[in-house]
Write a protein that holds these residues in place. Structure first.
Motif, mmCIF file in Angstrom:
data_model
loop_
_atom_site.group_PDB
_atom_site.id
_atom_site.type_symbol
_atom_site.label_atom_id
_atom_site.label_comp_id
_atom_site.label_asym_id
_atom_site.label_seq_id
_atom_site.Cartn_x
_atom_site.Cartn_y
_atom_site.Cartn_z
ATOM 1 N N PRO A 1 2.455 11.403 -7.127
ATOM 2 C CA PRO A 1 1.935 11.729 -5.676
ATOM 3 C C PRO A 1 3.082 11.662 -4.664
ATOM 4 O O PRO A 1 3.086 12.636 -3.837
ATOM 5 C CB PRO A 1 0.932 10.483 -5.538
ATOM 6 N N LYS A 2 3.925 10.490 -4.726
ATOM 7 C CA LYS A 2 4.810 10.587 -3.660
ATOM 8 C C LYS A 2 5.745 11.637 -3.699
ATOM 9 O O LYS A 2 6.034 12.306 -2.563
ATOM 10 C CB LYS A 2 5.629 9.029 -3.846
ATOM 11 N N ARG B 1 1.861 7.245 -11.324
ATOM 12 C CA ARG B 1 0.836 6.761 -12.233
ATOM 13 C C ARG B 1 1.399 7.178 -13.383
ATOM 14 O O ARG B 1 1.916 7.922 -13.595
ATOM 15 C CB ARG B 1 -0.355 7.305 -11.568
ATOM 16 N N PRO C 1 -5.935 4.197 -7.990
ATOM 17 C CA PRO C 1 -5.132 3.092 -6.967
ATOM 18 C C PRO C 1 -3.765 3.758 -6.437
ATOM 19 O O PRO C 1 -3.231 4.762 -7.158
ATOM 20 C CB PRO C 1 -4.948 2.012 -7.793
ATOM 21 N N ALA C 2 -3.514 3.201 -5.358
ATOM 22 C CA ALA C 2 -2.481 4.173 -4.642
ATOM 23 C C ALA C 2 -1.039 3.472 -5.372
ATOM 24 O O ALA C 2 -0.911 2.439 -5.809
ATOM 25 C CB ALA C 2 -2.421 3.437 -3.064
ATOM 26 N N ALA C 3 -0.285 4.458 -5.510
ATOM 27 C CA ALA C 3 1.086 4.130 -6.143
ATOM 28 C C ALA C 3 2.034 5.300 -6.000
ATOM 29 O O ALA C 3 1.425 6.215 -5.603
ATOM 30 C CB ALA C 3 0.845 3.831 -7.732
ATOM 31 N N ASP C 4 3.279 4.990 -6.020
ATOM 32 C CA ASP C 4 4.273 6.173 -6.140
ATOM 33 C C ASP C 4 4.451 6.800 -7.347
ATOM 34 O O ASP C 4 4.417 7.937 -7.417
ATOM 35 C CB ASP C 4 5.552 5.269 -6.009
ATOM 36 N N TYR D 1 0.850 -0.977 -0.116
ATOM 37 C CA TYR D 1 -0.073 0.079 -0.063
ATOM 38 C C TYR D 1 1.035 1.012 -0.188
ATOM 39 O O TYR D 1 1.816 1.255 0.847
ATOM 40 C CB TYR D 1 -0.899 0.116 1.090
ATOM 41 N N SER D 2 0.611 1.884 -1.058
ATOM 42 C CA SER D 2 1.603 3.150 -1.037
ATOM 43 C C SER D 2 1.219 4.148 0.053
ATOM 44 O O SER D 2 -0.086 4.664 -0.002
ATOM 45 C CB SER D 2 1.616 3.756 -2.383
ATOM 46 N N ALA D 3 2.156 4.813 0.650
ATOM 47 C CA ALA D 3 1.691 5.917 1.639
ATOM 48 C C ALA D 3 1.239 7.126 0.731
ATOM 49 O O ALA D 3 0.336 7.775 1.549
ATOM 50 C CB ALA D 3 3.158 6.338 2.205
ATOM 51 N N THR D 4 1.436 7.003 -0.592
ATOM 52 C CA THR D 4 0.969 8.352 -1.094
ATOM 53 C C THR D 4 -0.402 8.219 -1.821
ATOM 54 O O THR D 4 -0.775 9.018 -2.742
ATOM 55 C CB THR D 4 2.009 8.719 -2.110
ATOM 56 N N GLY D 5 -1.144 7.141 -1.564
ATOM 57 C CA GLY D 5 -2.190 6.726 -2.106
ATOM 58 C C GLY D 5 -3.209 7.911 -2.586
ATOM 59 O O GLY D 5 -3.407 8.254 -3.776
ATOM 60 N N ALA D 6 -3.758 8.351 -1.535
ATOM 61 C CA ALA D 6 -4.628 9.499 -1.778
ATOM 62 C C ALA D 6 -4.368 10.775 -1.042
ATOM 63 O O ALA D 6 -4.796 11.818 -0.685
ATOM 64 C CB ALA D 6 -5.929 8.953 -1.096
ATOM 65 N N ALA D 7 -2.909 10.849 -0.739
ATOM 66 C CA ALA D 7 -2.353 11.841 0.026
ATOM 67 C C ALA D 7 -2.385 13.242 -0.833
ATOM 68 O O ALA D 7 -2.017 13.021 -1.962
ATOM 69 C CB ALA D 7 -1.060 11.742 0.453
#
Lengths: 254, 298, 584, 502
Positions: free
Chosen positions: C133-134, C52, C47-50, B255-261
């Protein structure tokens, strides 16, 4: 004067072409010649355009030909000659010469931030020649470096450090000429150390490591010996390493 | 006239831009790719393992913040150059390799004299090395000390490492920061007032965990009282995400920490409110001014 | 003249002004709200990802295109107010109405351009949040306070800029200075915006203010990193040049499309003023560039080498070509402009030596250090360096060439200035002699140091470029200092026939604008590309599939596409302004 | 002027003393040394530029001495090869000056005129003479030197005459029938210091120590080479004209080197000659590839025996043939005891060059990522094929369709390699129009070369020239027609509007 603009422009173009072609020794490569002639063409055209009278004077002869205001033989010569010239030049350019494909090469490749020498990791950014710290022993070190140079390096880089040793002609790229201002004198010693220690195989892809005949000197020389040799190539070629102001080299380190 | 001029100029733009693009095609063309990431497998050679270990020591492992592996460096921890040499004599019953492994996995099992208890397991944050990476570090320490490199990465290490590589480490620090570990136990540390969260993600998917943080009343673990846990809706969303990602990682769930951040999450709302009010005020002021203006005209 | 959203000369202008300003604020608020919504929805839906990935274009290209377009429009909206303020001040000083009108005409473009800039900025932000996102989260963890500051600045900028426009007619005459003050505020605010945004960009190049584990330690250090100030200055100058060039291009367009001599005269003049400001700002630009390059080397020699000597070195050939062409175009424009000045023909004879210097300079400027050659040619040269032409391949030669070209272009300007004027002061001859001497001495110093620098080590050589620049600047200052009293009360041979210039000259103006834009795109690519596979150089690696450095051919194609799109968008802005203007 | 006088003098001498002075060579006094000695300057220069090879005491024992071949000159005995003085005498200052200035081709002594001024070189001349432990320079300085005079016009007759002399005076006994230093007496020679020495290969004039101008060769015949078995022929060939003829002949044995990055193979219809001596090979363009010592991998080899290999190539529908030739004064086919075999190796990339994306294997035996294929022919006629990924990872593979045919004659090896165009299954073959990287390794058994002790070349390319593409003919015509159409359009336009403008 304005009447002769066209002839002058054409004559000038041909004269420049002939000069560049004949008087640059050794002959300038086609790529450079093309750049030069393109620029000269543009410059001449722009110059002609930059003044209304000149421009009209320049246009008059071709206009006369196309509008049929000159004698028929001249018309025919120009109208037939131009396509033939175009075809001929195209043919020349298209005929393959089967010269070796040009392999682009980065002359001063980008060094890594750190590399391994004899099992030890070295940070390039903070690297300085440790042997320079003792000026009293410098001459002695240079003399030792000279011995190392003549037992290892001079076969390619030459007695005069001019990249013309007995093996030099075998290799492309040619071994570096240390007397050239574009080589070691514009590099920091840390860069030179990296090049010497890791040799050809340590180069990044853009610098075609498969061609470089520079041995991986850390296999044959100790770290200190490499530094000594570097001291000598600077001293022997009369150049000094590039330096930066004090205290700025480690700004990016915390 | 306008359109014609426009078209003529557009052609001119294309021409100039085209020339520049053409020259761009004439220079040598090559792509440069970033260096490949090293994945340790059971087949990784010894030399390579040592190199990776060295990289870990100064990079991900962060070991050099306290230790040193060369003449210069930090001395908060023991000098690593002699680590492998002293290793066989440190703990009776453990040979050199076993001692080094233990000192990385469980540093508190044996403390070198003169150094305080301050290092956390290399398998856990902040170093957060995988089992295979720990072996690589051991290999480097052995080569650094000049003893024979005996450590071997097994298939099992490699498989474990693949699972562990997914874990995210900032979450743990955040749990301490936001006082989660005051009540909860995680990875063996923390209070007992609330459920152990080490394997919580096996029972609840990340979305549910997030919901629980925002709204503690959403659900409660059986055997515990509802209504004790405070809401964490006020902490930055990024932090909540990191915590959930960390918990998910502990159960081997990606699960990426950055998902919906979203960096806008809270300030965005607050700022939006301010702007909205400002707009409404201005609108009112204008309406008032117009009315006055109209009144003056009439 | 335009009145829509504009101001009638009398009446309760205050209400209109506030309405106008509020419109701007409202627009920006709506846009921000949309961005916020889009970002929230996207992050919830995806979906969650570093990383996309965006289909078709790919992450990098999409962000690149939007970012570059945003940057170009931002440069435009920052450049135009500077341009407008300068012309307005000239107008106030000379009491010439046309300067004021010119400034006003461009300010009118601002509203539309602001909107486009903001839209692009919002799209960029959404793209960052959705695709990286990351990385975006990390950046926000460091720069969050500055983001808020940025928001405040945006609103501030919108308010003062609209105020500047809506108070134009009200604050005339004696109240003009208040308007100028508002103009100054617009620029201060804009510059602050630029500085804040630069902090993020430069942090990615030369990170500072973070510890070993990349946790922020000092926001101030992170913002004021090593390359921050050089980029600020470089961009500020470039923005002025860019604003001027676009203004000139607009004038050129109107000139070509004009159907009366009156209109042609007006736009001819406008194009001249635009190009003057553009070239004026362009001349110091290389020096700001040197500073930036130096700081990059200071930060990391690796990065510097990758920029100047590594793979990116080939792109400097393109840069050299464009800069050389800019010099050509600027001079040709001036010479063509001489045609509309009675008495200008007196200076035609200087064109031959000037063109010679420019061409030779360009030839040197374009000589590659590592020559592309076939095996046979290589053998004849004895390596990839030509024993004779190689001398022109090094920095010493290039510096010398570019200084001479700057000097020549300056001379062109000065001759143009004096086109129809004949000095009448008693010391005319001495003054002219002194001016020639200044130019000759500067040229001598430039060439002398250029030659001498072949014989000294590089650390000394770098210092020489400073002397060369100083010589050129001093010569320019001396020339102007003599010129002003020299031409005081000069006899005029005739009046400048504005509009009597061939259409070719207008294409030269276009060429300037296109080349500036392309150069911006290229430089932006180099600046960003030398980070290679790092998001934040040396600290946060780009681990996406797009982390590689693409081929120069592909990169130039993308830059070209961006430039074409930019010109289409700018045309749209101008077209709308034009439509508004004609409505009344 | 002076040369005319010299010539007149020479003629006069010859005419005046036709028989009695037959053995005499015309002499002239040694010109004075133009620069006086400054011992300190000489010492400093020597320490800077010469000491690394010639050693601090001039004994030829500097730190680099054991890595250069031939070994640096030992100045202490005052024996110098290149002189203009009669046999047995010391050289003149001008002789020493010339050697310092021009260097000694074929050795590691460079031409110092590129670095040092004339004054500096004269100082070195003076300094070198101070090493003379025998005191020869002081006791018996050179007083006269031979007059070389103007070389005659080289004609076919002169060369033919020289060839006769070469035969008659048995030069071939050492230098070989074709001059490649492979004569029957070539073996086992020693110089005055006891080091083994071989007769020079006369087909490599660029290695003649004294230079390869006709005058230089003439001088060598006249004075001999001190310390070597090469005698002075002033007595044996008293007539200067004979020596000139011989010089012309010797000079004619060498041809200029022709180097290139690319070896182009022409397409050949029909069978490719499989004998190295087939005259058809002479019609094919050849390329000389220079070689260097292998100093990159341990054991390093600084003194390679060979400095060049010549190659030519052909191809037809089925196969490619590569002919390599090199000179070797000794034939090591395994028949002469312990000495290793002479070997030639051709190196190609293992993978299809097109698939390498511009990369190539490392030029010395490849690297772990990109391997190379080696074709190796040994002096005993054996052919082997290997794959290598660096020197440590080398494995033999089946020869497959590869064939080799070699022979040794008159001091020269010629070997043909033939292989099917496609190569073995799963291997990269040759394709017309594609540049295939190629490199050579050469080992001389007599010189002790085996394994990594070898001479090697850098990568060059082998290209099978494809048929000229049709576009070369069509596109220019199309462009010309297009230009013509444009012209006609302009003409029409201009002529229509012409009445208006006139």
């Amino acid at each position: 004067m304005v009447r002769w603009t066209f002839a002058l422009a054409l004559g000038l173009w041909l004269a420049v072409f002939a000069t560049l072609r004949l008087f640059i020794i050794p002959p300038a490569p086609v790529s450079v010649l093309t750049i030069y002639m393109t620029l000269v063409t543009v410059a001449i055209l722009l110059f002609v355009m930059a003044n209304e009278a000149r421009w009209q004077g320049f246009l008059a002869p071709p206009r006369a030909v196309f509008a049929g205001r000159v004698s028929r033989p001249v018309q025919v010569t120009v109208l037939a000659g131009l396509p033939i010239l175009v075809g001929f030049v195209a043919h020349l350019r298209l005929t393959p010469t089967w010269d070796a494909p040009f392999e682009p090469r980065v002359v001063h490749p980008q060094p890594p931030s750190s590399f391994t020498i004899q099992g030890r990791r070295i940070e390039l950014a903070a690297l300085t020649n440790p042997l320079r710290s003792d000026p009293a022993a410098l001459d002695q070190r240079i003399a030792e470096g000279k011995t190392i140079y003549y037992r290892n390096c001079f076969f390619c880089h030459g007695d005069a450090l001019a990249g013309d040793g007995p093996f030099a002609q075998v290799f492309r790229p040619l071994p570096a000429n240390f007397r050239d201002v574009g080589t070691i004198s514009m590099l920091q010693e840390s860069f030179v150390f990296w090049r010497v220690a890791t040799g050809g195989p340590g180069l990044p892809k853009g610098a075609t490591p498969w061609h470089s005949a520079m041995p991986v000197w850390q296999q044959f020389l100790a770290e200190e010996e490499i530094w000594k040799a570097i001291l000598f190539i600077y001293a022997g070629s009369g150049s000094t390493p590039r330096t930066w102001e004090e205290g700025t080299a480690d700004v990016n380190r915390h | 006239m306008l359109l014609r001029t426009f078209l003529r100029i557009f052609v001119f733009v294309l021409l100039v831009v085209g020339i520049y693009a053409y020259v761009g095609q004439l220079v040598p063309q090559f792509e440069e790719h970033p260096p490949k990431k090293k994945v340790i497998t059971a087949q990784t050679g010894r030399k390579e393992l040592v190199a990776i270990g060295q990289e870990l020591l100064r990079g991900k492992g962060g070991c050099l913040i306290c230790h040193k592996d060369s003449e210069t460096g930090n001395t908060r921890g023991p000098d690593l150059r002699q680590a492998a040499v002293h290793a066989p004599t440190r703990r009776p019953g453990l040979d050199g390799e076993a001692y080094l492994l233990e000192s990385l996995r469980d540093p508190e099992a044996f403390l070198v004299e003169g150094y305080p208890k301050m290092m956390s397991s290399a398998l856990k944050p902040p170093a957060n090395l995988t089992p295979a990476e720990v072996k690589a570090v051991v290999a480097y320490l052995q080569s650094l000390g000049g003893v024979e490199v005996s450590t071997v990465v097994t298939e099992d290490d490699a498989a474990q490492s693949q699972r562990a590589a997914k874990a995210v480490h900032r979450g743990r620090a955040l749990m301490d920061q936001h006082a989660c570990t005051g009540c909860h136990k995680v990875e063996g540390e923390g209070g007992d007032a609330a459920p152990d969260l080490t394997r919580v993600a096996e029972r609840h998917p990340p979305a549910e965990l997030l919901r629980k943080l925002n709204d503690p009343a959403a659900w409660t673990a059986p055997g515990f009282d509802a209504g004790i846990m405070p809401s964490f809706a006020e902490i930055p969303e990024g932090d909540r995400q990191e915590i959930v990602a960390y918990l998910a990682g502990l159960s081997g769930i990606a699960y990426s920490a950055t998902g919906a951040a979203s960096p806008w999450s809270h300030e965005g709302v607050r700022l939006g409110m301010i702007i909205l009010i400002a707009n409404i005020l201005m609108l009112t002021a204008l309406a008032w001014a117009r009315r006055r203006e109209r009144r003056e005209v009439t | 003249m335009g009145v829509d959203g504009g101001v009638p000369a009398s009446g309760p202008w205050l209400v209109r002004t506030i309405t106008g300003v509020w419109k701007g604020v409202f627009k920006v608020s709506v846009m921000l709200a949309m961005t916020y919504l889009a970002a929230q929805l996207l992050s919830a839906a995806l979906p969650a990802a570093d990383y996309r990935s965006l289909p078709l274009l790919g992450n990098r290209t999409a962000v690149w295109i939007v970012a570059e377009l945003h940057l170009m429009f931002a440069a435009f909206v920052l450049g135009v107010p500077i341009f407008a303020l300068i012309t307005e001040i000239i107008g106030m000083a000379t009491r010439e109405r046309r300067y004021d009108d010119l400034a006003r005409e461009f300010t009118r473009l601002l509203a539309m351009a602001y909107t486009l800039t903001a839209v692009l900025g919002c799209v960029l932000l959404v793209l960052f949040l959705a695709l990286y996102p990351k990385f975006t989260t990390y950046m926000s963890s460091i720069f969050k306070p500055t983001w808020l500051l940025y928001l405040v600045l945006i609103f501030g900028e919108v308010i003062v800029a609209y105020l500047y426009w809506y108070t134009w007619d009200a604050l005339q005459g004696a109240r003009k200075r208040w308007h100028i003050l508002i103009g100054l505020l617009v620029n201060l605010w804009g510059t602050a915006l630029l500085f804040v945004a630069d902090a993020w960009v430069t942090f990615m190049m030369s990170p500072a203010g973070i510890d070993e584990a990349n946790n922020p330690t000092s926001l101030w250090a992170a913002a004021t990193n090593l390359t921050w100030m050089p980029i600020n200055i470089h961009r500020l100058l470039a923005n002025v040049a860019f604003g001027g060039a676009i203004a000139a291009a607009y004038a050129a367009f109107r000139f070509l499309a004009a159907d009366s001599d009156e209109e042609r005269a007006r736009f001819d003049w406008m194009g001249y003023v635009g190009s003057f400001i553009a070239i004026g700002a362009f001349i110091p630009l290389p020096f700001a560039g040197y500073w930036l390059g130096r700081e990059i080397y200071q930060f990391s020699e690796q990065m510097g080498v990758s920029m100047m000597g590594g793979g990116f070195s080939w792109l400097w050939i393109l840069q050299a070509m464009i800069i050389g062409s800019l010099f050509f175009a600027a001079n040709v424009y001036l010479w063509l402009g001489m045609g509309r000045i009675p008495g200008g023909e007196r200076y035609t004879r200087f064109q031959v030596p000037m063109m010679l210097v420019l061409t030779l300079g360009f030839l040197v400027w374009a000589t590659p250090r590592s020559i592309i050659a076939t095996g046979a040619e290589m053998a004849a040269m004895g390596g990839s360096h030509h024993p004779f032409l190689g001398l022109f391949g090094v920095m010493a030669a290039k510096n010398t060439a570019v200084n001479l070209m700057i000097l020549t272009t300056f001379l062109s300007f000065m001759l143009y200035r004096r086109g129809n004027r004949v000095p009448t002061v008693s010391w005319t001859l001495a003054g002219k002699a002194a001016q020639s001497l200044a130019i000759l001495i500067a040229a001598g110093v430039v060439v002398g140091y250029g030659v001498y620098s072949y014989f000294v080590p590089s650390i000394v050589r770098i210092g020489f470029s400073l002397y060369q620049v100083a010589a050129v600047l001093v010569a320019m200052a001396v020339f102007v200092a003599i010129d002003i009293p020299l031409l005081k009360g000069a006899r005029e041979i005739g009046v400048i026939r504005w509009g009597a210039i061939p259409e070719r000259a207008q294409y030269a103006l276009f060429f300037l604008a296109i080349s500036f834009t392309w150069l911006m795109g290229l430089m932006g690519y180099i600046r960003s590309g030398i980070r290679q596979y790092w998001h934040i150089y040396g600290r946060v690696a780009d681990e996406s599939a797009n982390a590689y450095t693409m081929t120069h051919g592909d990169a130039t194609l993308i830059v070209s596409s961006i430039v074409v799109v930019f010109f289409l968008l700018v045309s749209a802005v101008f077209a709308m302004a034009l439509r508004d203007g004609r409505k009344v | 002027m002076s040369t005319v006088i010299e010539r007149l003098l020479m003629v006069a001498t010859l005419v005046a003393f036709p028989v009695a002075v037959a053995a005499e060579v015309s002499m002239e006094p040694v010109p004075p040394t133009p620069v006086a000695a400054k011992p300190e300057a000489g010492q400093k220069l020597y320490r800077t530029h010469c000491i690394q090879c010639h050693g601090p005491s001039g004994a030829g024992d500097g730190p680099a001495a054991d890595r250069v071949y031939p070994r640096p000159r030992d100045f202490t005995l005052a024996l110098f090869k290149i002189r203009s003085t009669p046999s047995g005498q010391v050289p003149t200052d001008h002789d020493l000056f010339r050697v310092i200035s021009e260097g000694l081709p074929g050795t590691t002594m460079p031409a110092w005129k590129k670095v040092l001024s004339e004054e500096e070189r004269w100082q070195l001349v003076h300094h070198i003479k101070t090493f003379d432990t025998m005191g020869v320079f002081a006791d018996e300085p050179a007083k006269e030197r031979i007059v070389i005079g103007q070389p005659p016009q080289v004609t076919a007759e002169l060369v033919e005459k020289g060839r006769g002399i070469y035969e008659a005076k048995k030069c071939w006994q050492c230098h070989g029938r074709m001059g490649r230093g492979d004569g029957p007496s070539a073996e086992g020679m020693k110089d005055d210091w006891g080091h083994p020495i071989r007769p020079v290969n006369l087909t490599k004039s660029w290695r003649f120590r004294g230079g390869d101008r006709l005058e230089d060769i003439f001088r060598t015949f006249t004075t001999g080479l001190t310390g070597t078995p090469m005698p002075s022929f002033a007595d044996t060939l008293p007539e200067a004209a004979d020596r000139w003829a011989l010089a012309a002949f010797v000079k004619s044995l060498s041809r200029p080197q022709r180097t290139s990055q690319v070896l182009r193979a022409q397409r050949h219809v029909g069978e490719i000659p499989d004998q190295p001596d087939d005259p058809l090979w002479e019609q094919v363009e050849f390329v000389d590839f220079p070689l260097a010592g292998q100093i990159i991998l341990e054991p390093r080899w600084f003194t390679p025996a060979h400095d060049v290999i010549t190659a030519r190539a052909f191809y037809n529908d089925r196969e490619t043939a590569l002919l390599v030739e090199w000179d070797d004064g000794s034939h090591d086919d395994g028949g002469n005891g312990p000495s290793p075999l002479d070997r030639v190796t051709v190196q190609f990339p293992l993978e299809d060059p097109a698939a390498l994306d511009g990369e190539k294997p490392y030029f010395v035996l490849g690297d772990p990522k990109h391997g190379v294929e080696l074709w190796e022919w040994s002096g005993d006629g054996r052919l082997e094929r290997r794959h290598a990924h660096g020197a440590e990872r080398m494995e033999p593979v089946a020869v497959g369709s590869l064939r080799a045919q070699g022979r040794y004659r008159d001091g020269q090896y010629r070997v043909i390699f033939r292989r099917s165009l496609t190569g073995e299954k799963g291997e990269a073959g040759f394709a017309p129009g594609r540049f295939t990287p190629m490199a050579f390794h050469l080992r001389d058994g007599r010189h002790g070369e085996e394994g990594l002790k070898m001479a090697l070349s850098a990568w060059s390319d082998l290209l099978l020239i494809p048929e000229t593409p049709w576009t070369v003919h069509i596109v220019p015509v199309l462009l010309a027609l297009l230009t013509l159409a444009g012209e006609l359009w302009l003409v029409r336009r201009m002529r229509r509007s012409a009445p208006l403008s006139v």
